[in-house]
Design a protein around this motif. Structure first.
Motif, PDB file in Angstrom:
ATOM      1  N   ALA A   1       0.827  -1.208   0.000  1.00  0.00           N
ATOM      2  CA  ALA A   1       0.000   0.000   0.000  1.00  0.00           C
ATOM      3  C   ALA A   1       0.859   1.256   0.000  1.00  0.00           C
ATOM      4  O   ALA A   1       0.569   2.232  -0.711  1.00  0.00           O
ATOM      5  CB  ALA A   1      -0.935  -0.009   1.202  1.00  0.00           C
ATOM      6  N   HIS A   2       1.922   1.257   0.795  1.00  0.00           N
ATOM      7  CA  HIS A   2       2.812   2.422   0.820  1.00  0.00           C
ATOM      8  C   HIS A   2       3.483   2.621  -0.539  1.00  0.00           C
ATOM      9  O   HIS A   2       3.566   3.747  -1.040  1.00  0.00           O
ATOM     10  CB  HIS A   2       3.864   2.250   1.909  1.00  0.00           C
ATOM     11  CG  HIS A   2       3.327   2.342   3.303  1.00  0.00           C
ATOM     12  ND1 HIS A   2       2.639   3.434   3.773  1.00  0.00           N
ATOM     13  CD2 HIS A   2       3.375   1.466   4.342  1.00  0.00           C
ATOM     14  CE1 HIS A   2       2.291   3.246   5.032  1.00  0.00           C
ATOM     15  NE2 HIS A   2       2.725   2.050   5.398  1.00  0.00           N
ATOM     16  N   THR A   3       3.971   1.536  -1.124  1.00  0.00           N
ATOM     17  CA  THR A   3       4.638   1.644  -2.422  1.00  0.00           C
ATOM     18  C   THR A   3       3.674   2.121  -3.497  1.00  0.00           C
ATOM     19  O   THR A   3       4.017   2.969  -4.331  1.00  0.00           O
ATOM     20  CB  THR A   3       5.249   0.292  -2.819  1.00  0.00           C
ATOM     21  OG1 THR A   3       6.202  -0.103  -1.816  1.00  0.00           O
ATOM     22  CG2 THR A   3       5.957   0.382  -4.156  1.00  0.00           C
ATOM     23  N   PHE A   4       2.458   1.589  -3.494  1.00  0.00           N
ATOM     24  CA  PHE A   4       1.450   2.036  -4.464  1.00  0.00           C
ATOM     25  C   PHE A   4       1.130   3.522  -4.276  1.00  0.00           C
ATOM     26  O   PHE A   4       0.824   4.226  -5.247  1.00  0.00           O
ATOM     27  CB  PHE A   4       0.173   1.213  -4.331  1.00  0.00           C
ATOM     28  CG  PHE A   4       0.247  -0.131  -5.000  1.00  0.00           C
ATOM     29  CD1 PHE A   4       1.295  -0.457  -5.839  1.00  0.00           C
ATOM     30  CD2 PHE A   4      -0.743  -1.086  -4.795  1.00  0.00           C
ATOM     31  CE1 PHE A   4       1.366  -1.697  -6.470  1.00  0.00           C
ATOM     32  CE2 PHE A   4      -0.692  -2.320  -5.414  1.00  0.00           C
ATOM     33  CZ  PHE A   4       0.368  -2.629  -6.248  1.00  0.00           C
ATOM     34  N   THR A   5       1.187   4.016  -3.034  1.00  0.00           N
ATOM     35  CA  THR A   5       0.955   5.437  -2.798  1.00  0.00           C
ATOM     36  C   THR A   5       2.007   6.276  -3.516  1.00  0.00           C
ATOM     37  O   THR A   5       1.687   7.260  -4.203  1.00  0.00           O
ATOM     38  CB  THR A   5       0.976   5.745  -1.289  1.00  0.00           C
ATOM     39  OG1 THR A   5      -0.042   4.986  -0.641  1.00  0.00           O
ATOM     40  CG2 THR A   5       0.748   7.224  -1.030  1.00  0.00           C
ATOM     41  N   GLY A   6       3.267   5.887  -3.373  1.00  0.00           N
ATOM     42  CA  GLY A   6       4.330   6.607  -4.059  1.00  0.00           C
ATOM     43  C   GLY A   6       4.211   6.510  -5.571  1.00  0.00           C
ATOM     44  O   GLY A   6       4.419   7.500  -6.292  1.00  0.00           O
ATOM     45  N   MET A   7       3.872   5.335  -6.069  1.00  0.00           N
ATOM     46  CA  MET A   7       3.718   5.153  -7.506  1.00  0.00           C
ATOM     47  C   MET A   7       2.553   5.974  -8.047  1.00  0.00           C
ATOM     48  O   MET A   7       2.638   6.563  -9.133  1.00  0.00           O
ATOM     49  CB  MET A   7       3.519   3.675  -7.826  1.00  0.00           C
ATOM     50  CG  MET A   7       4.716   2.792  -7.528  1.00  0.00           C
ATOM     51  SD  MET A   7       4.404   1.042  -7.877  1.00  0.00           S
ATOM     52  CE  MET A   7       4.334   1.075  -9.687  1.00  0.00           C
TER      53      MET A   7
ATOM     54  N   PRO B   1      14.531  15.607 -11.967  1.00  0.00           N
ATOM     55  CA  PRO B   1      15.161  14.288 -12.050  1.00  0.00           C
ATOM     56  C   PRO B   1      15.219  13.638 -10.667  1.00  0.00           C
ATOM     57  O   PRO B   1      15.412  14.320  -9.658  1.00  0.00           O
ATOM     58  CB  PRO B   1      16.571  14.604 -12.582  1.00  0.00           C
ATOM     59  CG  PRO B   1      16.390  15.860 -13.377  1.00  0.00           C
ATOM     60  CD  PRO B   1      15.344  16.651 -12.629  1.00  0.00           C
ATOM     61  N   LEU B   2      15.010  12.352 -10.623  1.00  0.00           N
ATOM     62  CA  LEU B   2      14.973  11.543  -9.405  1.00  0.00           C
ATOM     63  C   LEU B   2      13.700  11.770  -8.584  1.00  0.00           C
ATOM     64  O   LEU B   2      13.609  11.307  -7.450  1.00  0.00           O
ATOM     65  CB  LEU B   2      16.197  11.792  -8.512  1.00  0.00           C
ATOM     66  CG  LEU B   2      17.567  11.423  -9.103  1.00  0.00           C
ATOM     67  CD1 LEU B   2      18.669  11.688  -8.088  1.00  0.00           C
ATOM     68  CD2 LEU B   2      17.610   9.974  -9.541  1.00  0.00           C
ATOM     69  N   ALA B   3      12.696  12.426  -9.163  1.00  0.00           N
ATOM     70  CA  ALA B   3      11.460  12.682  -8.425  1.00  0.00           C
ATOM     71  C   ALA B   3      10.755  11.382  -8.063  1.00  0.00           C
ATOM     72  O   ALA B   3      10.287  11.209  -6.923  1.00  0.00           O
ATOM     73  CB  ALA B   3      10.535  13.570  -9.249  1.00  0.00           C
ATOM     74  N   ALA B   4      10.632  10.462  -9.010  1.00  0.00           N
ATOM     75  CA  ALA B   4       9.955   9.196  -8.733  1.00  0.00           C
ATOM     76  C   ALA B   4      10.694   8.420  -7.648  1.00  0.00           C
ATOM     77  O   ALA B   4      10.076   7.849  -6.738  1.00  0.00           O
ATOM     78  CB  ALA B   4       9.839   8.364  -9.999  1.00  0.00           C
ATOM     79  N   THR B   5      12.019   8.415  -7.726  1.00  0.00           N
ATOM     80  CA  THR B   5      12.815   7.729  -6.698  1.00  0.00           C
ATOM     81  C   THR B   5      12.589   8.357  -5.331  1.00  0.00           C
ATOM     82  O   THR B   5      12.476   7.655  -4.321  1.00  0.00           O
ATOM     83  CB  THR B   5      14.304   7.788  -7.064  1.00  0.00           C
ATOM     84  OG1 THR B   5      14.503   7.220  -8.358  1.00  0.00           O
ATOM     85  CG2 THR B   5      15.143   7.030  -6.042  1.00  0.00           C
ATOM     86  N   ALA B   6      12.501   9.685  -5.297  1.00  0.00           N
ATOM     87  CA  ALA B   6      12.256  10.376  -4.034  1.00  0.00           C
ATOM     88  C   ALA B   6      10.919   9.958  -3.443  1.00  0.00           C
ATOM     89  O   ALA B   6      10.803   9.733  -2.225  1.00  0.00           O
ATOM     90  CB  ALA B   6      12.280  11.892  -4.257  1.00  0.00           C
ATOM     91  N   LEU B   7       9.903   9.823  -4.276  1.00  0.00           N
ATOM     92  CA  LEU B   7       8.588   9.419  -3.786  1.00  0.00           C
ATOM     93  C   LEU B   7       8.610   7.979  -3.277  1.00  0.00           C
ATOM     94  O   LEU B   7       8.055   7.677  -2.214  1.00  0.00           O
ATOM     95  CB  LEU B   7       7.554   9.567  -4.905  1.00  0.00           C
ATOM     96  CG  LEU B   7       7.214  11.011  -5.301  1.00  0.00           C
ATOM     97  CD1 LEU B   7       6.425  11.040  -6.602  1.00  0.00           C
ATOM     98  CD2 LEU B   7       6.435  11.710  -4.196  1.00  0.00           C
ATOM     99  N   PHE B   8       9.255   7.086  -4.017  1.00  0.00           N
ATOM    100  CA  PHE B   8       9.308   5.688  -3.596  1.00  0.00           C
ATOM    101  C   PHE B   8      10.073   5.531  -2.288  1.00  0.00           C
ATOM    102  O   PHE B   8       9.670   4.759  -1.402  1.00  0.00           O
ATOM    103  CB  PHE B   8       9.963   4.818  -4.675  1.00  0.00           C
ATOM    104  CG  PHE B   8       9.237   4.821  -5.990  1.00  0.00           C
ATOM    105  CD1 PHE B   8       7.887   5.132  -6.053  1.00  0.00           C
ATOM    106  CD2 PHE B   8       9.896   4.518  -7.168  1.00  0.00           C
ATOM    107  CE1 PHE B   8       7.212   5.144  -7.257  1.00  0.00           C
ATOM    108  CE2 PHE B   8       9.223   4.526  -8.374  1.00  0.00           C
ATOM    109  CZ  PHE B   8       7.879   4.846  -8.427  1.00  0.00           C
ATOM    110  N   MET B   9      11.175   6.255  -2.145  1.00  0.00           N
ATOM    111  CA  MET B   9      11.951   6.177  -0.909  1.00  0.00           C
ATOM    112  C   MET B   9      11.190   6.786   0.258  1.00  0.00           C
ATOM    113  O   MET B   9      11.164   6.236   1.363  1.00  0.00           O
ATOM    114  CB  MET B   9      13.297   6.889  -1.091  1.00  0.00           C
ATOM    115  CG  MET B   9      14.261   6.178  -2.025  1.00  0.00           C
ATOM    116  SD  MET B   9      15.777   7.138  -2.317  1.00  0.00           S
ATOM    117  CE  MET B   9      16.498   7.181  -0.676  1.00  0.00           C
ATOM    118  N   GLY B  10      10.543   7.914   0.013  1.00  0.00           N
ATOM    119  CA  GLY B  10       9.852   8.605   1.094  1.00  0.00           C
ATOM    120  C   GLY B  10       8.698   7.822   1.671  1.00  0.00           C
ATOM    121  O   GLY B  10       8.507   7.793   2.896  1.00  0.00           O
ATOM    122  N   VAL B  11       7.903   7.177   0.813  1.00  0.00           N
ATOM    123  CA  VAL B  11       6.727   6.465   1.328  1.00  0.00           C
ATOM    124  C   VAL B  11       7.107   5.237   2.141  1.00  0.00           C
ATOM    125  O   VAL B  11       6.283   4.733   2.921  1.00  0.00           O
ATOM    126  CB  VAL B  11       5.774   6.053   0.176  1.00  0.00           C
ATOM    127  CG1 VAL B  11       5.195   7.274  -0.508  1.00  0.00           C
ATOM    128  CG2 VAL B  11       6.472   5.144  -0.833  1.00  0.00           C
TER     129      VAL B  11
END
Length: 372
Positions: free
Chosen positions: A5-11, A23-33
């Motif tokens: 659920a957390h990973t899907f939130t970031g995705m 750049p690296l925005a998606a990675t930032a979201l995945f790491m943060g969640v």
């Protein structure tokens, strides 16, 4: 909530357009969640250490303030010393957007975790008080469907990605159908789940040639529906607690606390615990049932007495009681004068397969040994 659920939130946030912020925005979201769940390492500690430590230091207000700076620093270092050296002509990541994205992503983590009845300590390390939303189960298939669906529409273009999504939805559907066959999940919910998966597949085919802006709008719609579902469940839980309080008070029961924990994949039902001064009442609540509340005949005494006080001094018991919301104990006499076993449980999770507490062995009024 669970890591999926957390990973899907970031995705879903990335799919809604935030991945284009820098750049690296998606990675930032995945790491943060997922960052606050670094406390999973506490499972390597002694007995019950995980229960005492998790959803505290790494989820509280101090951590929420620090995580964005830590993650942004890691990402900027990676960008400078790894990514840009591999791709000298690439645009560098920007610190401001990365900090904002990681802050947003990190905040979603305790917000989702608070929604279930496991508990969260928002004010750590300043206060160890637990808070409970009692609105969603830890693994909620509707969150998977809505937030995962929002991500699926964008991140399913490649063949390998489609294979991964197929495996996920197949396994998730099998779990829903299996629990429906056991009665844990309503059959109606299983049918709705399958219909939802089919609708996502149809939407993906319909949007196969859609421009990015259309996919971003679809992701935003999925996030919005998920938000409406969550708010509705919070309101339903609060109304159910108030209804249970009124019903038990009319029966002469004076509650000190009431929990109506959500049932798996069933937005209308829940497990009930009513705590009074001396005991716990358990039962079931369902908005569609008449009567709405059905209490069990079993009464569970709140822990008191010399045996409990002695056993509670054991390290594992102390750690368990840090987390336990509705602690209870069972006493077992050991044959041949071997003392007493004090078995700790939490009324929330007394069912088969639930969270188990420690067992403390008392010998002649003293703590002898502790074991699971």
């Amino acid at each position: 909530m669970d890591p999926i659920a957390h990973t899907f939130t970031g995705m879903a946030l990335a799919a809604a357009g935030l991945r284009r912020a820098t750049p690296l925005a998606a990675t930032a979201l995945f790491m943060g969640v997922n960052a606050p769940d670094v406390d999973i390492l506490s499972t390597l500690g002694p007995d019950q250490a995980s229960l005492a430590f998790r959803r505290g230091w790494t989820h509280g207000v101090l951590a929420l303030a620090l995580w964005p700076f830590i993650l942004t620093g890691v990402l900027l270092a990676w960008d400078r010393y790894v990514r840009l050296r591999r791709r000298p002509g690439a645009a560098p990541a920007r610190a401001g957007p990365l900090l904002a994205l990681t802050a947003l992503a990190v905040l979603t983590h305790p917000a989702l975790d608070w929604l279930n009845n496991y508990g969260l300590r928002w004010l750590m390390p300043f206060s160890g008080e637990w808070s409970y939303g009692d609105a969603l189960v830890v693994i909620d298939p509707w969150v998977w469907l809505l937030l995962g669906g929002a991500a699926f529409l964008t991140f399913s273009k490649g063949k390998l990605a489609r294979v991964r999504w197929t495996v996920f939805f197949a396994l998730a559907s099998w779990l829903v159908l299996f629990f429906a066959s056991t009665g844990l999940v309503p059959r109606t919910s299983a049918v709705l789940w399958l219909a939802g998966v089919a609708a996502l597949v149809a939407a993906r085919w319909w949007l196969r040639d859609a421009p990015p802006v259309a996919l971003e709008r679809a992701a935003l719609a999925g996030i919005a529906v998920a938000a409406v579902y969550i708010v509705a469940m919070i309101g339903s839980s609060a109304a159910a607690r108030a209804d249970v309080r009124a019903i038990v008070a009319a029966q002469g029961i004076q509650p000190e606390d009431v929990m109506v924990a959500p049932a798996p994949a069933d937005p209308f039902g829940g497990e009930v615990v009513v705590m009074t001064r001396d005991e716990y009442y358990t039962g079931r609540f369902n908005w569609l049932m008449e009567p709405r509340l059905r209490l069990s005949d079993e009464r569970i005494s709140r822990p008191r007495g010399v045996e409990f006080q002695l056993a509670a001094q054991a390290p594992a018991a102390r750690r368990f009681l840090v987390w336990s919301r509705y602690p209870a104990v069972e006493l077992e006499q050991v044959p041949d004068g071997g003392g007493i076993r004090v078995i700790f449980t939490d009324v929330r999770y007394r069912s088969e397969g639930g969270i188990t507490g420690p067992t403390v062995h008392l010998l002649e009024g003293a703590i002898g040994s502790v074991s699971d």
